[in-house]
Design a protein around this motif. Sequence first.
Motif, mmCIF file in Angstrom:
data_model
loop_
_atom_site.group_PDB
_atom_site.id
_atom_site.type_symbol
_atom_site.label_atom_id
_atom_site.label_comp_id
_atom_site.label_asym_id
_atom_site.label_seq_id
_atom_site.Cartn_x
_atom_site.Cartn_y
_atom_site.Cartn_z
ATOM 1 N N LEU A 74 -58.859 3.325 -5.502
ATOM 2 C CA LEU A 74 -58.452 3.750 -6.844
ATOM 3 C C LEU A 74 -58.794 2.717 -7.920
ATOM 4 O O LEU A 74 -58.375 2.851 -9.066
ATOM 5 C CB LEU A 74 -56.948 4.045 -6.860
ATOM 6 C CG LEU A 74 -56.508 5.194 -5.959
ATOM 7 C CD1 LEU A 74 -54.996 5.258 -5.859
ATOM 8 C CD2 LEU A 74 -57.083 6.513 -6.446
ATOM 9 N N GLU A 121 -60.627 15.557 -14.967
ATOM 10 C CA GLU A 121 -61.804 15.147 -14.208
ATOM 11 C C GLU A 121 -62.076 16.083 -13.034
ATOM 12 O O GLU A 121 -61.239 16.260 -12.160
ATOM 13 C CB GLU A 121 -61.617 13.727 -13.679
ATOM 14 C CG GLU A 121 -61.469 12.699 -14.771
ATOM 15 C CD GLU A 121 -61.175 11.327 -14.211
ATOM 16 O OE1 GLU A 121 -61.690 11.010 -13.128
ATOM 17 O OE2 GLU A 121 -60.442 10.589 -14.863
ATOM 18 N N GLU A 122 -63.242 16.689 -13.020
ATOM 19 C CA GLU A 122 -63.659 17.560 -11.919
ATOM 20 C C GLU A 122 -64.009 16.706 -10.713
ATOM 21 O O GLU A 122 -64.683 15.695 -10.837
ATOM 22 C CB GLU A 122 -64.880 18.377 -12.342
ATOM 23 C CG GLU A 122 -65.283 19.441 -11.356
ATOM 24 C CD GLU A 122 -64.262 20.561 -11.233
ATOM 25 O OE1 GLU A 122 -64.190 21.147 -10.138
ATOM 26 O OE2 GLU A 122 -63.559 20.848 -12.206
ATOM 27 N N SER A 124 -62.031 14.845 -9.063
ATOM 28 C CA SER A 124 -61.211 13.636 -9.027
ATOM 29 C C SER A 124 -60.296 13.657 -7.811
ATOM 30 O O SER A 124 -59.920 14.710 -7.314
ATOM 31 C CB SER A 124 -60.372 13.562 -10.308
ATOM 32 O OG SER A 124 -59.393 12.559 -10.210
ATOM 33 N N CYS A 125 -59.916 12.473 -7.348
ATOM 34 C CA CYS A 125 -58.959 12.385 -6.247
ATOM 35 C C CYS A 125 -57.537 12.599 -6.761
ATOM 36 O O CYS A 125 -56.606 12.726 -5.974
ATOM 37 C CB CYS A 125 -59.078 11.049 -5.522
ATOM 38 S SG CYS A 125 -58.599 9.648 -6.540
ATOM 39 N N THR A 144 -59.619 15.384 -0.956
ATOM 40 C CA THR A 144 -60.724 14.687 -1.631
ATOM 41 C C THR A 144 -60.886 13.278 -1.073
ATOM 42 O O THR A 144 -61.993 12.845 -0.772
ATOM 43 C CB THR A 144 -60.476 14.633 -3.151
ATOM 44 O OG1 THR A 144 -60.344 15.964 -3.641
ATOM 45 C CG2 THR A 144 -61.602 13.925 -3.873
#
Length: 156
Positions: A74, A121-122, A124-125, A144
């Motif tokens: 992250l 955000e496409e 995204s985690c 993800t």
Amino acid sequence: MTEQTAVAEVADDMIVKMIVFAIGVQEYCIPILSVREIRGFEKTTTLPFAPPYVCGAINLRGIILTVIDLAIYLNVPPQTDNPRRVVVIVESKEGVVCGLLVDRVIDMADINMNDVQAVSEEGSCLGGLVLVGDRMIGILRLETVVGQLVGDTVSE
């Protein structure tokens, strides 16, 4: 009266029990049903050519598991001197089992999925953010995170 009961049952279906943990100062959560166990952090065996966020592998009762350092994943400075760091053993919907290294487990929370604010955000985690009391908690998309791990470390 029966309509009210039906509405209450639908609302209850949107409540998901989550385990809440910290990475640095931010709190995140994942569904408790994805968690197999929580273990103290132990030395891992390094995996050559693995992405930087992969700590290595551990032996869990004869099963070799990959451990992901969520702080590095992250992009948060890891707390390597933190004695409360633990590995959360999780299983994805596809049956992939791995460990997530977190700074500390905080508690469990009942999250109403209707209260989750989506992030833009496409791919995204992060599945969204939710307020629990006065705390803002990020909801991780476990699929993800694990999918990226499998995609990055398995080559055919």
